[in-house]
Each structure stands twice: as structure tokens, then as C-alpha cells.
Motif scaffolding. Structure first.
Motif, PDB file in Angstrom:
ATOM      1  N   ARG A 218       0.874  -1.271  -0.076  1.00 46.87           N
ATOM      2  CA  ARG A 218      -0.019   0.177  -0.045  1.00 46.87           C
ATOM      3  C   ARG A 218       0.920   1.203  -0.044  1.00 46.87           C
ATOM      4  O   ARG A 218       0.646   2.244  -0.715  1.00 46.87           O
ATOM      5  CB  ARG A 218      -0.997   0.026   1.193  1.00 46.87           C
ATOM      6  CG  ARG A 218      -2.047  -1.100   1.086  1.00 46.87           C
ATOM      7  CD  ARG A 218      -2.723  -0.991   2.282  1.00 46.87           C
ATOM      8  NE  ARG A 218      -2.874  -0.033   3.126  1.00 46.87           N
ATOM      9  CZ  ARG A 218      -3.959   0.744   3.225  1.00 46.87           C
ATOM     10  NH1 ARG A 218      -5.397   0.221   2.628  1.00 46.87           N
ATOM     11  NH2 ARG A 218      -4.441   1.779   3.809  1.00 46.87           N
ATOM     12  N   MET A 219       1.992   1.173   0.809  1.00 50.42           N
ATOM     13  CA  MET A 219       2.748   2.519   0.711  1.00 50.42           C
ATOM     14  C   MET A 219       3.559   2.623  -0.402  1.00 50.42           C
ATOM     15  O   MET A 219       3.669   3.846  -0.771  1.00 50.42           O
ATOM     16  CB  MET A 219       3.844   2.253   1.968  1.00 50.42           C
ATOM     17  CG  MET A 219       4.674   3.272   2.373  1.00 50.42           C
ATOM     18  SD  MET A 219       3.826   4.749   3.254  1.00 50.42           S
ATOM     19  CE  MET A 219       5.282   5.919   3.488  1.00 50.42           C
ATOM     20  N   THR A 220       4.124   1.656  -1.147  1.00 56.41           N
ATOM     21  CA  THR A 220       4.755   1.642  -2.348  1.00 56.41           C
ATOM     22  C   THR A 220       3.635   2.236  -3.412  1.00 56.41           C
ATOM     23  O   THR A 220       3.845   3.235  -4.143  1.00 56.41           O
ATOM     24  CB  THR A 220       5.318   0.492  -2.861  1.00 56.41           C
ATOM     25  OG1 THR A 220       6.132  -0.174  -1.926  1.00 56.41           O
ATOM     26  CG2 THR A 220       5.799   0.496  -4.231  1.00 56.41           C
ATOM     27  N   ALA A 221       2.456   1.808  -3.322  1.00 58.77           N
ATOM     28  CA  ALA A 221       1.583   2.400  -4.310  1.00 58.77           C
ATOM     29  C   ALA A 221       1.081   3.867  -4.220  1.00 58.77           C
ATOM     30  O   ALA A 221       0.850   4.566  -5.138  1.00 58.77           O
ATOM     31  CB  ALA A 221       0.172   1.374  -4.485  1.00 58.77           C
ATOM     32  N   TYR A 222       1.105   4.070  -2.967  1.00 55.44           N
ATOM     33  CA  TYR A 222       0.667   5.383  -2.601  1.00 55.44           C
ATOM     34  C   TYR A 222       1.850   6.250  -3.002  1.00 55.44           C
ATOM     35  O   TYR A 222       1.693   7.459  -3.607  1.00 55.44           O
ATOM     36  CB  TYR A 222       0.548   5.834  -1.047  1.00 55.44           C
ATOM     37  CG  TYR A 222       0.011   6.771  -0.673  1.00 55.44           C
ATOM     38  CD1 TYR A 222      -1.111   7.334  -0.296  1.00 55.44           C
ATOM     39  CD2 TYR A 222       1.015   7.995  -0.224  1.00 55.44           C
ATOM     40  CE1 TYR A 222      -1.750   8.373   0.196  1.00 55.44           C
ATOM     41  CE2 TYR A 222       0.688   9.079   0.396  1.00 55.44           C
ATOM     42  CZ  TYR A 222      -0.719   9.485   0.404  1.00 55.44           C
ATOM     43  OH  TYR A 222      -1.062  10.801   0.917  1.00 55.44           O
ATOM     44  N   VAL A 223       3.071   6.210  -2.819  1.00 53.48           N
ATOM     45  CA  VAL A 223       4.217   6.923  -3.057  1.00 53.48           C
ATOM     46  C   VAL A 223       4.364   6.891  -4.782  1.00 53.48           C
ATOM     47  O   VAL A 223       4.571   8.072  -5.177  1.00 53.48           O
ATOM     48  CB  VAL A 223       5.543   6.353  -2.461  1.00 53.48           C
ATOM     49  CG1 VAL A 223       6.784   7.095  -3.061  1.00 53.48           C
ATOM     50  CG2 VAL A 223       5.627   6.486  -1.073  1.00 53.48           C
ATOM     51  N   LEU A 224       4.034   5.832  -5.375  1.00 55.88           N
ATOM     52  CA  LEU A 224       4.197   5.659  -6.910  1.00 55.88           C
ATOM     53  C   LEU A 224       3.226   6.656  -7.219  1.00 55.88           C
ATOM     54  O   LEU A 224       3.469   7.714  -8.188  1.00 55.88           O
ATOM     55  CB  LEU A 224       4.177   4.485  -7.320  1.00 55.88           C
ATOM     56  CG  LEU A 224       3.867   4.344  -8.626  1.00 55.88           C
ATOM     57  CD1 LEU A 224       5.053   4.542  -9.582  1.00 55.88           C
ATOM     58  CD2 LEU A 224       3.525   2.892  -9.322  1.00 55.88           C
ATOM     59  N   ALA A 225       1.923   6.792  -6.928  1.00 54.86           N
ATOM     60  CA  ALA A 225       0.861   7.542  -7.479  1.00 54.86           C
ATOM     61  C   ALA A 225       1.067   8.933  -7.143  1.00 54.86           C
ATOM     62  O   ALA A 225       0.648  10.134  -8.008  1.00 54.86           O
ATOM     63  CB  ALA A 225      -0.389   7.296  -6.679  1.00 54.86           C
ATOM     64  N   ALA A 226       1.700   9.423  -5.909  1.00 55.03           N
ATOM     65  CA  ALA A 226       1.896  10.623  -5.603  1.00 55.03           C
ATOM     66  C   ALA A 226       3.206  11.282  -6.425  1.00 55.03           C
ATOM     67  O   ALA A 226       3.163  12.191  -7.099  1.00 55.03           O
ATOM     68  CB  ALA A 226       2.607  10.856  -4.251  1.00 55.03           C
ATOM     69  N   VAL A 227       4.060  10.584  -6.688  1.00 53.55           N
ATOM     70  CA  VAL A 227       5.275  10.803  -7.756  1.00 53.55           C
ATOM     71  C   VAL A 227       4.703  11.098  -9.243  1.00 53.55           C
ATOM     72  O   VAL A 227       4.899  11.969  -9.773  1.00 53.55           O
ATOM     73  CB  VAL A 227       6.352   9.784  -7.840  1.00 53.55           C
ATOM     74  CG1 VAL A 227       7.454  10.230  -8.686  1.00 53.55           C
ATOM     75  CG2 VAL A 227       7.005  10.129  -6.246  1.00 53.55           C
ATOM     76  N   VAL A 228       3.729  10.275  -9.437  1.00 50.76           N
ATOM     77  CA  VAL A 228       3.220  10.362 -10.751  1.00 50.76           C
ATOM     78  C   VAL A 228       2.434  11.872 -10.877  1.00 50.76           C
ATOM     79  O   VAL A 228       2.523  12.448 -11.987  1.00 50.76           O
ATOM     80  CB  VAL A 228       2.268   9.168 -11.448  1.00 50.76           C
ATOM     81  CG1 VAL A 228       1.458   9.539 -12.504  1.00 50.76           C
ATOM     82  CG2 VAL A 228       3.119   8.001 -11.453  1.00 50.76           C
ATOM     83  N   ALA A 229       1.537  12.078  -9.867  1.00 47.65           N
ATOM     84  CA  ALA A 229       1.028  13.011  -9.714  1.00 47.65           C
ATOM     85  C   ALA A 229       1.829  14.478  -9.873  1.00 47.65           C
ATOM     86  O   ALA A 229       1.488  15.342 -10.361  1.00 47.65           O
ATOM     87  CB  ALA A 229       0.068  13.286  -8.432  1.00 47.65           C
TER      88      ALA A 229
END
Length: 229
Positions: A218-229
Motif C-alpha cells: 500500500r505504501m509503495t502504491a501510494y508513493v508511486l501515485a504521488a510521484v506520478v501526480a
């Protein structure tokens, strides 16, 4: 053999390829006619498409409803603007924005990923509102009027450069960056990690029995989505 997820991902790739072709045809027509308004409008749509892609990673694949994804979109915008005002370098601003969002998303993820469901959505919304309140009351950041004095820069690409002041060139640059981000995200979601976060959406309680950490995924997905944003 391929399952439904493979076919769905392939359909997404085909759809994205069609959109890129349509965008290139549009760019050719707009460049020939000398259009500026619709090129600028289409460029903004592409930029927001990157934000939509980040939300899809969280909600569409991981099943996490974030109401504050604009927080990282805004951090990237403000950090890049501050860097450009001091040092007019596109890639420096690009890297600084990504680094700042990466660090901010780790902090935000550690807070938000302590809860589930509607509480996760409310915490992400609350974090975004707190940061927005700080920005809107900080005169050095333009407060509610926004920042001014951001220079128009050239983007060095090795064999040449692209001017962000030229609507057609900036549109094509934005399209290329979105294509790279989509390709990287699609590749990552096709790996075992992608299967894990999809499993989180299907049934998070069963994932630990497969030997995977739900918090880390969950943490990895959250960080990945944030960087993409």
C-alpha cells in the motif's frame, strides 16, 4: 495463458496508442493552422491526464480512495515554480519537484496508511486542506493570487532543445512525458508488484497468507501515485 487482467491491460495499451495517434494528428493540424488556444487547452488536458493516471493507480488498481491527490500535484507545481524562479532549468525543476513529492508522500503515506476505507479518504482530504491553507496564507508563495514571475525556459534534449513558450513544441513535449510515465506505470503494474496491489483491492486480508506485506505494498502504491501526480 492470459487472464482477464492481461486482456484488460492490453486493451488499455491499444486505447492509449490510439489517443497518442489522435494527439499527433491534432498537433499537425493545429501547427499547420497556427492555432494557439486549443493547443494550450490540450496541453493542460494532458497534464491533468497525468493526475488522473495517479488516481487510477490508487483507486483503480489498489482500491484506495484518495480525496487529496491534488496535494502532490500542487507540491510539484510550487516546487518547480520556486526552482525556476531561482535557476531557470527545466530538468532541475523537474527533479526537484519529483524529489519533494517523494519525501512528502512518504510522510503522508505513513499517516494515511494507518487506517482503511472512508477514514483513509478523509485523512488524505484533510492533509490536502491543511497544506492548501498554509499556501494560501503565505505571501512568499503568492497566497491566494498564485505565483508570478515564472520564466519561460528551453528544455535541452541533447540533440536540440524545446521551447516551452512555443505552444506546439510544449504540447509535443508534454505528450512525450505522459507517454513515458504511462509506459513506466504500465510496465510496473504488469510485474508481480502490480498483481499484489490488485490483490489488495480484491481481498486485502488474504494477501499476508501469500507471504506479502500489505502495508509495504500500500505504501509503495501510494508513493508511486504521488510521484506520478
Amino acid at each position: 495463458m492470459h487472464d482477464r487482467l492481461d486482456f484488460s491491460m492490453r486493451a488499455n495499451h491499444v486505447f492509449f496508442g490510439i489517443l497518442v495517434l489522435v494527439a499527433l494528428v491534432f498537433a499537425a493540424i493545429a501547427g499547420y493552422s497556427g492555432d494557439v488556444f486549443y493547443l494550450r487547452l490540450a496541453t493542460e488536458a494532458l497534464i491533468l491526464a497525468g493526475l488522473a493516471l495517479s488516481i487510477d493507480i490508487l483507486l483503480g488498481f489498489t482500491g484506495l480512495l484518495s480525496l487529496g491527490q491534488a496535494l502532490y500535484f500542487g507540491i510539484g507545481a510550487y516546487v518547480s515554480a520556486l526552482v525556476l524562479r531561482e535557476e531557470p532549468s527545466f530538468w532541475l525543476a523537474f527533479g526537484a519537484a519529483g524529489g519533494a513529492v517523494f519525501l512528502a508522500s512518504i510522510v503522508g503515506g505513513m499517516i494515511a496508511n494507518r487506517v482503511r476505507g472512508v477514514y483513509f479518504a478523509l485523512i488524505t482530504f484533510g492533509m490536502a486542506q491543511v497544506v492548501a491553507k498554509v499556501v494560501y496564507n503565505t505571501r512568499e508563495l503568492g497566497a491566494s493570487d498564485g505565483m508570478i514571475g515564472i520564466p519561460v525556459v528551453d528544455v535541452p534534449l541533447g540533440i536540440g532543445s524545446v521551447s516551452t513558450g512555443d505552444p506546439l513544441q510544449f504540447f509535443l513535449l508534454t505528450l512525450a512525458i505522459i507517454a513515458v510515465i504511462y509506459s513506466a506505470a504500465a510496465y510496473l503494474l504488469g510485474t508481480p508488484f502490480g498483481r499484489i496491489i490488485i490483490a489488495l483491492k480484491a481481498n486485502e486480508k488474504r494477501v499476508p497468507y501469500l507471504g506479502y506485506s500489505t502495508w509495504a505494498a500500500r505504501m509503495t502504491a501510494y508513493v508511486l501515485a504521488a510521484v506520478v501526480a
